[in-house]
Scaffold this motif. Structure first.
Motif, PDB file in Angstrom:
ATOM      1  N   ARG A   5     139.934 -16.526  40.186  1.00 12.26           N
ATOM      2  CA  ARG A   5     141.102 -16.579  39.962  1.00 12.26           C
ATOM      3  C   ARG A   5     141.542 -17.812  38.725  1.00 12.26           C
ATOM      4  O   ARG A   5     142.454 -17.827  37.924  1.00 12.26           O
ATOM      5  N   LYS A   6     140.505 -18.732  38.952  1.00 11.95           N
ATOM      6  CA  LYS A   6     140.814 -19.777  37.610  1.00 11.95           C
ATOM      7  C   LYS A   6     140.434 -19.015  36.237  1.00 11.95           C
ATOM      8  O   LYS A   6     141.073 -19.174  35.422  1.00 11.95           O
ATOM      9  N   ARG A   7     139.520 -18.144  36.213  1.00 10.74           N
ATOM     10  CA  ARG A   7     139.031 -17.447  34.952  1.00 10.74           C
ATOM     11  C   ARG A   7     140.254 -16.522  34.559  1.00 10.74           C
ATOM     12  O   ARG A   7     140.604 -16.509  33.367  1.00 10.74           O
ATOM     13  N   ARG A  15     143.670 -16.913  35.543  1.00 11.93           N
ATOM     14  CA  ARG A  15     144.614 -17.749  35.222  1.00 11.93           C
ATOM     15  C   ARG A  15     144.267 -18.324  33.533  1.00 11.93           C
ATOM     16  O   ARG A  15     145.069 -18.524  32.757  1.00 11.93           O
ATOM     17  N   PHE A  16     143.022 -18.711  33.257  1.00 15.20           N
ATOM     18  CA  PHE A  16     142.753 -19.178  32.039  1.00 15.20           C
ATOM     19  C   PHE A  16     142.939 -18.266  30.855  1.00 15.20           C
ATOM     20  O   PHE A  16     143.417 -18.229  29.984  1.00 15.20           O
ATOM     21  N   THR A  57     136.663 -18.947  41.599  1.00 18.27           N
ATOM     22  CA  THR A  57     136.115 -18.918  40.408  1.00 18.27           C
ATOM     23  C   THR A  57     136.892 -17.792  39.572  1.00 18.27           C
ATOM     24  O   THR A  57     137.396 -18.102  38.219  1.00 18.27           O
TER      25      THR A  57
END
Length: 313
Positions: free
Chosen positions: A298-300, A302-303, A296
């Motif tokens: 990492r995704k945040r 990247r976003f 989560t």
């Protein structure tokens, strides 16, 4: 307290509980199991109340909280310890260890049914990996899997009682400090266990004055550190993380009890034990939600970096 600090505390508790296994083996061979267990838990309960008195955390429970104390005490202390101490005398340590290893999975299943707390796919994988790790460690003992008997049923009742008590503790933790709940549960449960000991082991209390000073030092260390401090911190962690996430750390118990047996009883650690440890650690990372948090995060990141990049242009 941050999540990773709670994780470190749980690893420390598992080390204490693991090292406590050889100590308990010594105590139950010196004394009658039920009687000495009741006295050890009562000593632990008194220790918890002394610590909480210093912290000014003692208060009278409400009527609703009293039901949680009685339920938790009967399951976590009376049923768990009675059936475990009697069951282990009637089965192999391999069977016993494997059945105890189902604890985290049972807790997760009960949490999903009773608390409607559905575990994610990654968490389920974590519970299964932990179970595989425990199985590798236990089966590498060379005893082999014996035929299931009444002793195995007793060990299962013991671990099922404990798993159910974790659900009660997580419910009670919403209004009652889990550390205070621990104190009440230990004292209440130990008194019931002591009465059972008087019935099932009559006259055994006279054995107590025959023990050496070394045995009593071991008794106090087991009661005050592993049982009192260990249960206080563990139940406090249930209040922070939830029953299922906290229970995944119980898999480490198997490995640390092995390390304790190697250090204090001269037993050997093999490559199978280390392989089991790898599975247990992977199970803890997945089951406690650590892997999901990293994904989560990492995704945040990247976003946000993508958003900033687009904003730049």
């Amino acid at each position: 307290m941050k999540k990773w600090q709670t994780y470190l505390v749980l690893v420390f508790i598992m080390m204490m509980w693991g090292f406590n296994v050889p100590a308990l083996k010594t105590l139950v061979t010196e004394f009658s199991p039920v009687t000495i267990t009741s006295l050890r838990i009562f000593t632990a309960g008194v220790t918890v109340f002394i610590i909480l008195a210093i912290m000014k955390k003692i208060r009278k429970p409400t009527r609703r909280e009293s039901f949680f104390i009685i339920g938790g005490g009967l399951l976590n202390v009376v049923s768990h310890h009675y059936f475990l101490s009697v069951g282990l005398t009637q089965t192999t340590s391999t069977n016993g260890g494997l059945i105890l290893g189902t604890g985290p999975l049972l807790t997760a299943l009960l949490a999903s049914v009773i608390l409607r707390n559905r575990p994610t796919v990654i968490k389920v994988i974590g519970f299964l990996l932990g179970g595989i790790g425990v199985s590798i460690i236990v089966l590498s003992g060379g005893e082999g899997l014996g035929n299931l008997n009444s002793g195995d049923a007793m060990v299962f009742i013991s671990i099922f009682s404990q798993a159910l008590s974790f659900i009660i503790i997580s419910r009670a933790a919403k209004t009652l400090d889990p550390r205070l709940l621990t104190g009440y549960m230990l004292v209440f449960g130990s008194v019931i266990l002591f009465i059972i000991g008087l019935i099932t082991e009559p006259g055994e209390i006279s054995q107590l004055d025959e023990a050496s000073i070394g045995i009593w030092v071991l008794f106090l260390a087991s009661a005050m550190l592993a049982t009192a401090l260990g249960h206080m911190l563990y139940n406090h962690s249930i209040g922070k993380l939830g029953a299922a996430e906290t229970s995944i750390f119980l898999n480490l118990n198997t490995f640390f009890s092995l390390v304790g047996a190697a250090l204090f009883l001269g037993e050997k650690i093999t490559s199978y034990h280390l392989l089991g440890l790898v599975f247990i650690i992977l199970g803890v990372i997945c089951g406690a939600g650590t892997l999901e948090e990293l994904i989560t995060k990492r995704k945040r990141q990247r976003f946000y970096s993508k958003k900033q990049h687009n904003h730049h242009f």
